[in-house]
Design an enzyme around this catalytic site. Structure first.
Site, PDB file in Angstrom:
ATOM      1  N   GLU A  10       1.049  -0.822   0.087  1.00 42.87           N
ATOM      2  CA  GLU A  10      -0.335   0.365  -0.161  1.00 42.87           C
ATOM      3  C   GLU A  10       0.896   1.360   0.044  1.00 42.87           C
ATOM      4  O   GLU A  10       1.875   1.605   1.057  1.00 42.87           O
ATOM      5  CB  GLU A  10      -1.293   0.095   0.998  1.00 42.87           C
ATOM      6  CG  GLU A  10      -2.287   1.010   1.239  1.00 42.87           C
ATOM      7  CD  GLU A  10      -2.051   2.037   1.877  1.00 42.87           C
ATOM      8  OE1 GLU A  10      -1.533   3.640   1.042  1.00 42.87           O
ATOM      9  OE2 GLU A  10      -1.983   2.283   2.998  1.00 42.87           O
ATOM     10  N   CYS A  52      -2.363   9.134   2.937  1.00 38.92           N
ATOM     11  CA  CYS A  52      -2.111   8.579   1.571  1.00 38.92           C
ATOM     12  C   CYS A  52      -3.315   8.698   1.176  1.00 38.92           C
ATOM     13  O   CYS A  52      -3.708   8.900  -0.082  1.00 38.92           O
ATOM     14  CB  CYS A  52      -1.622   6.606   1.864  1.00 38.92           C
ATOM     15  SG  CYS A  52      -0.053   6.491   2.465  1.00 38.92           S
TER      16      CYS A  52
END
Length: 464
Positions: A234, A268
Site C-alpha cells: 500500500e 495516503c
C-alpha cells in the site's frame, strides 16, 4: 535515520534507542518460526480470545498510547485517541468474523464431477512468518490492520516500524505479549531500513507487507520477487476529489477540508487534488479556501488544534519544495504557502490552497504529504475523469454529485481502488482497502485482507 523519538512540535530529541544486534534479530526470527509451528494449529476460538484480550488492553491504554503517538509524530491528540479506538474496533471485528471469512469453500457438486472427485473443497491455511514494514503516519492503525487478520489466520508477525515512532512500535510488541499470545507470535524489530533485506531473504520469513513510499515499496517488492515471496503493498496516493454540477457544494467544501488536513495532511488516502466543474468552481473555491485559512495550527496536545506539525523536518522541506516549484511555474496561492508566523520551533506548515495547476509543476504528479490542496477547474465530466486519472497513483477517489449516472460513470472509469460518493475516503474493517497503478497491489482489511497471507489449499477426494 536514527531510531529515536523526536517531538515534531519542538524538534527536541526525547529518547534514542539502540538497534537490535544481528544476534537479537536472529533470536526474533527463531522465536517467530517456533511460534508458528504451534500457533498455526490453534483454533479460531483460541485466537479470538487472545485478540479480544489485546483489544481490551488497548482500549484501557487509549490515552497513554494516544499521547505517545502525538509526541512521536504530531497528530492532534483527538485524532490519536480515535486511531487507537479504531484499532480496537478492527481487532474485535476480526475476532468475530475470521472463522467465517476463512471457512472452507465448497464448489457445487456438479462442477467437479468431471474431475473424478467425490468431493472437493478449498481450505485457507496460514503462510507462516510475515514481515510488516510500516510507516509513521498512522503508527498504530497501519500495523493493526495487518496484525489483527494475520494473527487470526494463524500467522506470526515481525514488525519493522518507522524509525521515528519507536515508542509506538515497542508498545505494539508488548501489547500482544501482555494479552497472552505465545512467545514469538508478534515481535517488534528495532532495525533500520538497511536491515530489511536480510530479514526478508531469511527462509523462515514467508511473506511481507509494506505501507509506505513508492521507493520503499519498489525495494521490498524487488527483494521479495527475487526470493519468490508474497507481498502486499500500500503505497502513495494523490486522490482526486471531484465536485460536479449537481453536488451539494457547501457540504462538499466542508468535507473537503477534513479530507485534506486529516492527520495534518499526512495520509495516503487524504484527498489532494480537487477537481471542480466550472459551474460550481467559484462557489466551492470560496468556501473551501475560507475554511482552510480558518484552521487553527498549533500544539497537537491542545484540544483546540486542527493541524499540528509535520512529522519530520525533511517532510516539511519536501512539501515546501513542491509548493515553491508550483508557484515558480505560475500557481496562484489562495491561502497559506508558508510556515506559520510565530512558530520558531517545530515543523509546522500552513494549510495551503493552490490554483492554476499545470502539467509543468511537480505537484501535479507527485504526492503532497502535508496540508496542501491543489485546485483544478474542468468543463465536463469527461475532463474531470481524465484529470483524475492523470497521475501515477490510484489509491482512492471521492465523487460529489446528485446524479446516479455520474456515479456509474465514475465507478466505471476512475482508476482507483475505491470510489467514495458524497463523502470522504476512509478505511473500515469490513471493506477491502488498497490501490492500483503505483499505489501498490493486494488488499488489506475485510475478507480480502485476511486471505492475502493464506495458502488457498485445494482438497480433492476421488470418487469410489
Amino acid at each position: 535515520m536514527p531510531i529515536a523519538t523526536v517531538n515534531p512540535t519542538t524538534g527536541e530529541t526525547l529518547h534514542t534507542f539502540t538497534a537490535h544486534t544481528p544476534e537479537q534479530v536472529e533470536q526474533c526470527l527463531a522465536e517467530a518460526a517456533a511460534a508458528f509451528a504451534h500457533y498455526r494449529t490453534t483454533g479460531f476460538a483460541e485466537r479470538a480470545a487472545l485478540l479480544l484480550r489485546a483489544a481490551d488492553l488497548l482500549e484501557a491504554d487509549n490515552e497513554a498510547i494516544a499521547r505517545t503517538m502525538t509526541t512521536e509524530m504530531g497528530k492532534p491528540i483527538a485524532a490519536a485517541r480515535a486511531e487507537a479506538a479504531k484499532c480496537v474496533k478492527a481487532m474485535r471485528w476480526y475476532a468475530a468474523h475470521a472463522e467465517s471469512l476463512l471457512a472452507d469453500e465448497h464448489p457445487a457438486p456438479g462442477d467437479v464431477t468431471d474431475s473424478g472427485a467425490a468431493s472437493a473443497r478449498v481450505r485457507y491455511r496460514p503462510l507462516g512468518v510475515v514481515l510488516a514494514v510500516m510507516p509513521w503516519n498512522f503508527p498504530l492503525w497501519q500495523v493493526m490492520r495487518f496484525a489483527a487478520p494475520a494473527l487470526m489466520a494463524g500467522n506470526t508477525g515481525l514488525l519493522k516500524h518507522a524509525s521515528n515512532v519507536p515508542g509506538t512500535a515497542l508498545y505494539l510488541g508488548e501489547l500482544f505479549q501482555r494479552a497472552g499470545f505465545p512467545r514469538g507470535c508478534f515481535q517488534t524489530l528495532l532495525i533500520g531500513s538497511d536491515g530489511v533485506e536480510k530479514v526478508l531473504r531469511d527462509p523462515r520469513v514467508a511473506a511481507a507487507t509494506l505501507t509506505g513510499s513508492e521507493p520503499a515499496g519498489r525495494a521490498v517488492a524487488a527483494v521479495a520477487g527475487d526470493e519468490i515471496k508474497k507481498t502486499v503493498l500500500e503505497l502513495g496516493g494523490s486522490d482526486p476529489f471531484l465536485v460536479l454540477p449537481t453536488a451539494d457544494v457547501a457540504r462538499a467544501a466542508q468535507t473537503a477540508v477534513t479530507a485534506r488536513v486529516q492527520n495534518n495532511g499526512q495520509s495516503c488516502i487524504a484527498a489532494k487534488r480537487f477537481i471542480v466543474h466550472t459551474d460550481v468552481y467559484e462557489e466551492f473555491t470560496a468556501a473551501f479556501t475560507a475554511a482552510m485559512a480558518a484552521l487553527t495550527v498549533g500544539d497537537p496536545m491542545d484540544e483546540a488544534t486542527d493541524v499540528g506539525p509535520l512529522a519530520t523536518e525533511q517532510g516539511r522541506t519536501d512539501l515546501e519544495e513542491l509548493v515553491d516549484d508550483a508557484v515558480r511555474h505560475g500557481a496562484t496561492v489562495l491561502c497559506g504557502a508558508g510556515r506559520p508566523p510565530g512558530r520558531e520551533t517545530g515543523w509546522f506548515y500552513e494549510p495551503t490552497v493552490l490554483a492554476g495547476i499545470t502539467d509543468a509543476m511537480r505537484i501535479d504528479q507527485e504526492e503532497t504529504f502535508g496540508p496542501v490542496a491543489t485546485l483544478y477547474r474542468v468543463d465536463s465530466l469527461d475532463e474531470a475523469i481524465a484529470r483524475a486519472n492523470h497521475t501515477p497513483f490510484g489509491l482512492s477517489s471521492n465523487v460529489w454529485t446528485g446524479s446516479d449516472e455520474d456515479v456509474e460513470r465514475c465507478v466505471r472509469d476512475l482508476q482507483a481502488g475505491g470510489v467514495f460518493v458524497n463523502g470522504m475516503t476512509a478505511s473500515h474493517p469490513a471493506l477491502p482497502f488498497g490501490g492500483v497503478k503505483r499505489s501498490g497491489y493486494g488488499r488489506e482489511l475485510a475478507g480480502h485482507g485476511i486471505r492475502e497471507f493464506c495458502n488457498a489449499t485445494t482438497i480433492w477426494r476421488a470418487a469410489p
